[in-house]
Design a protein around this motif. Structure first.
Motif, short mmCIF file in Angstrom:
data_model
loop_
_atom_site.label_atom_id
_atom_site.label_comp_id
_atom_site.label_asym_id
_atom_site.label_seq_id
_atom_site.Cartn_x
_atom_site.Cartn_y
_atom_site.Cartn_z
N TYR A 193 0.48 -0.99 0.35
CA TYR A 193 0.16 0.02 0.04
C TYR A 193 1.19 0.95 0.24
CZ TYR A 193 -3.67 2.99 1.61
OH TYR A 193 -4.02 4.19 1.03
N TYR A 248 -4.93 7.55 -7.11
CA TYR A 248 -4.92 8.99 -7.87
C TYR A 248 -5.57 8.48 -9.01
CZ TYR A 248 -5.69 13.73 -10.14
OH TYR A 248 -6.12 14.62 -10.61
N SER A 298 -8.43 2.34 2.73
CA SER A 298 -7.18 1.99 2.97
C SER A 298 -6.94 0.32 2.48
CB SER A 298 -6.97 1.77 4.76
OG SER A 298 -8.33 0.44 4.53
N ALA A 324 -1.57 10.89 -1.40
CA ALA A 324 -1.45 11.80 -0.23
C ALA A 324 -0.48 10.64 0.91
CB ALA A 324 -1.68 12.56 0.56
N THR A 325 -1.26 9.55 0.45
CA THR A 325 -0.45 8.08 0.72
C THR A 325 0.47 7.75 0.42
OG1 THR A 325 -2.43 6.69 -0.47
CG2 THR A 325 -2.67 7.86 1.79
N THR A 326 1.30 7.82 -0.74
CA THR A 326 2.35 7.38 -1.92
C THR A 326 3.46 7.51 -0.87
OG1 THR A 326 2.30 9.22 -3.35
CG2 THR A 326 0.99 7.14 -3.71
N THR A 365 -12.98 -9.23 9.90
CA THR A 365 -11.98 -7.72 9.56
C THR A 365 -12.31 -6.67 8.34
OG1 THR A 365 -10.72 -9.03 11.31
CG2 THR A 365 -10.15 -6.61 10.47
N TYR A 423 -14.83 -7.43 6.04
CA TYR A 423 -15.65 -7.63 5.57
C TYR A 423 -16.68 -6.40 6.23
CZ TYR A 423 -15.90 -9.85 1.61
OH TYR A 423 -15.25 -10.56 0.04
N LEU A 424 -15.32 -5.96 7.30
CA LEU A 424 -16.13 -5.08 8.35
C LEU A 424 -15.46 -3.54 7.79
CD1 LEU A 424 -15.95 -6.27 11.66
CD2 LEU A 424 -18.17 -5.73 10.06
N THR A 475 -10.86 -2.96 13.60
CA THR A 475 -9.40 -1.39 13.21
C THR A 475 -8.50 -2.44 14.93
OG1 THR A 475 -9.47 0.45 14.71
CG2 THR A 475 -10.27 0.33 12.00
N ARG A 496 -7.56 -5.76 12.91
CA ARG A 496 -6.54 -5.31 12.44
C ARG A 496 -4.87 -5.32 12.29
NH1 ARG A 496 -7.01 0.06 7.42
NH2 ARG A 496 -5.30 -1.50 6.64
N THR A 497 -4.95 -4.41 13.53
CA THR A 497 -3.48 -4.06 14.24
C THR A 497 -2.75 -5.52 14.30
OG1 THR A 497 -4.04 -2.22 15.28
CG2 THR A 497 -2.46 -2.78 15.84
N ALA A 534 -3.47 -5.82 6.01
CA ALA A 534 -1.38 -5.73 6.52
C ALA A 534 -0.80 -4.49 5.68
CB ALA A 534 -0.63 -6.94 6.77
N GLY A 535 -1.31 -4.74 4.38
CA GLY A 535 -0.44 -3.61 3.32
C GLY A 535 1.05 -3.70 2.94
#
Lengths: 459, 96
Positions: free
Chosen positions: A185, A191, A199, A228-230, A298, A300-301, A354, A357-358, A409-410
């Motif tokens: 991620y 864009y 996310s 901005a997330t790059t 996680t 699907y929420l 969330t 997710r951590t 986890a990205g």
């Protein structure tokens, strides 16, 4: 030399040696599309006059034709996200990934079919009809980037750009016997990508070989001030290091990915892949990732919460049709997300997810202290029959159970063809890397592909 | 997160919040399908998250800022495909 079956690296060489022109490549592919696409429904829009720019001869992807999943906006070219709601939408600007590919000399020839808004695992949720699996047309091509995977597998497009939120690049790549990369991620700009779950959404290539994947990533990776997330760090030169020696690398096998419901033939293919890595001098390490079983809930929420918000913008006032044109799955996910974000339920559902997710992310962080990559199946089964799961959303969601943790986890993951079942359906293997370690991941994937050898391809 | 079954009234309420008009049949189907999904999701209750912080994004980037600049190509008069009516305005339904 069969031009249609050629990899990007081969096409580049042929163009460079003046053995074929870009116009000839585009013409051959157009002919192929006219013949095959009516059967497969891989492309929703075919670009009428693909533009080859002769001034770009020194560019890395000069003259290479490609397709984009129809979730990327393309100025002047209809973009539907697979939904009736956008059936007449003509964007006013280009997605960054499209702009970068054009500037690298690549030639857009079409937009590929997908589950509407990326919601699905089979393209059966596309409002423009299902994409058929080129290996057996009674079966799904996977999803949501099923059109992209089918287009590359059936030689309608040397490469395609898909989008992966919960497995939407890797699962169809596995079902169609092509290579699919879900990037970290933040590595590739979102864009101009029609948002599903912001996310989790990632932009990545679907190609015939791992080397091609690296060549495309070299072009599309990197910081973009429009997203901005790059990641601000300079990306690696991915194609340069794919031949490095991988002897001594540690490959982690998470036992939680081999539990109930895994098809016997899928498990066999994965076992064979493990043997190939052993043969190449890699060390196989058993690891445990106890939170894996909570990833689907996680996801699907979080994904439905984000999509209920993202799809709020389609009010039919500024562009697009009215909200009546949302299909069944989009409505289902909007309803679920609206519920989990609503007063009284936010803490119990969205907030809880969330936090879990951590813990899922921590599982991976711990694992990568011990191993270089993690090896797992992509999907519990090979491609399923068209219509088999349409009436049972939960069963459909379960087909993403092994790809979803990576999105939460990205981190990056590669789906590489491993072999075929006895009924000639493709099976891929999933290689999962640490965050922003695509260079190592593609290196390992390329070496695996070399060791595996040639697999059959579509005629 | 106690056992949750969505009633017909709750489905209708959610459809209003989401600005979706559902048919009788859809209300019934979504009621049972969403309840089934929620009962699967209940497994998260097993996980102790009392000492865990939330992850809303994974980039670890903070305060990404940029200068504002006007881009002419995004001006409203060039927005082909938009439902722009007279004098570059959008027409909306009257609020009653």
């Amino acid at each position: 030399m069969d031009i249609l079956k050629a990899s990007i690296s081969k096409l580049r060489q042929l163009i460079k040696d003046n053995k074929i022109s870009s116009e000839e490549i585009v013409a051959q592919i157009s002919e192929r599309i006219n013949k095959e696409n009516p059967k497969l429904n891989a492309l929703l829009t075919v670009v009428e006059k693909p533009e080859v720019n002769e001034n770009m001869k020194d560019k890395p992807l000069y003259g290479i034709a490609f397709t984009l999943k129809d979730t990327y906006v393309t100025k002047g070219i209809r973009t539907t996200a697979g939904s009736r709601l956008l059936e007449n939408y003509i964007p006013q600007y280009d997605a960054t990934v499209y702009k970068k590919l054009k500037e690298a000399g690549a030639v857009l020839i079409g937009k590929t079919n997908c589950d509407a808004w990326g919601h699905g695992s089979s393209t059966e949720n596309s409002d423009f009809g299902v994409t058929k699996n080129p290996w057996n047309q009674d079966y799904v091509a996977g999803g949501s980037s099923g059109g992209s995977a089918a287009a590359v597998a059936s030689h309608l497009s040397p490469f395609s750009i898909g989008e992966d939120t919960g497995g939407s690049i890797r699962q169809p790549a596995s079902f169609c016997s092509v290579v699919g990369l879900k990037v970290s991620y933040g590595l590739v700009s979102r864009y101009g990508s029609i948002a599903y779950a912001s996310s989790l959404d990632t932009v990545g290539p679907i190609t015939k070989t791992v080397e091609d994947c690296a060549l495309v990533l070299d072009v599309i990776a990197g910081n973009d001030n429009q997203d901005a997330t790059t990641n601000p760090a300079k990306p690696s030169h991915y194609s340069k290091s794919i031949n490095n020696d991988i002897k001594g690398f540690k490959i982690g096998i998470p036992k939680e990915y081999f539990v109930e419901g895994i098809d016997k033939e899928v498990a066999e293919q994965v076992e064979n892949s493990i043997k190939l890595f052993k043969k190449m001098g890699c060390e196989i390490v058993d690891i445990t990732m106890p939170m894996t079983r909570y990833a689907l809930s996680t996801y699907y929420l979080i994904a439905t919460s984000e999509t209920s918000s993202n799809l709020g913008r389609y009010d039919g006032i500024r562009y697009g049709n009215s909200r009546k044109d949302f299909g069944a799955e989009a409505k289902r996910r909007i309803m679920l997300g609206t519920f989990t974000l609503s007063a009284g339920y936010y803490d119990a559902y969205y907030k809880k997810a969330t936090k879990v997710r951590t813990l899922i992310k921590n599982d991976f962080d711990q694992a990568f202290k011990k191993v270089d990559i993690i090896l797992a199946p992509v999907s519990p089964t090979p491609a399923f029959k068209i219509g088999e799961k349409v009436n049972n959303p939960l069963q459909m969601y379960l087909s993403d159970i092994l790809t979803i943790p990576v999105n939460l986890a990205g981190i990056p993951a590669l789906s590489v063809p491993a072999g075929f079942t006895k009924y000639k359906l493709p099976v891929g293997v999933q290689l999962i890397g640490n965050r922003f370690e695509e260079e190592k991941l593609l290196n390992i994937g390329h070496k695996f592909e070399q060791e595996r050898g040639e697999l059959p391809s579509i005629d | 997160m106690a056992k949750k079954t969505l009633t017909k009234e709750e489905i209708i309420h959610l459809s209003k919040l989401a600005n979706l008009s559902l048919t009788e049949e859809e209300i019934e189907i979504y009621g049972s399908q969403l309840s089934e999904i929620l009962s699967y999701i209940e497994q998260l209750e097993e996980v102790d998250t009392s000492k865990v912080s939330s992850t809303a994004q994974v980039t670890e980037l903070k305060n990404v800022t940029e200068e504002d600049e006007v881009k002419e190509e995004r001006s409203i008069k060039d927005l082909a495909g938009l439902k722009v009516n007279k004098d570059n305005y959008f027409t909306v339904k009257r609020i009653r």
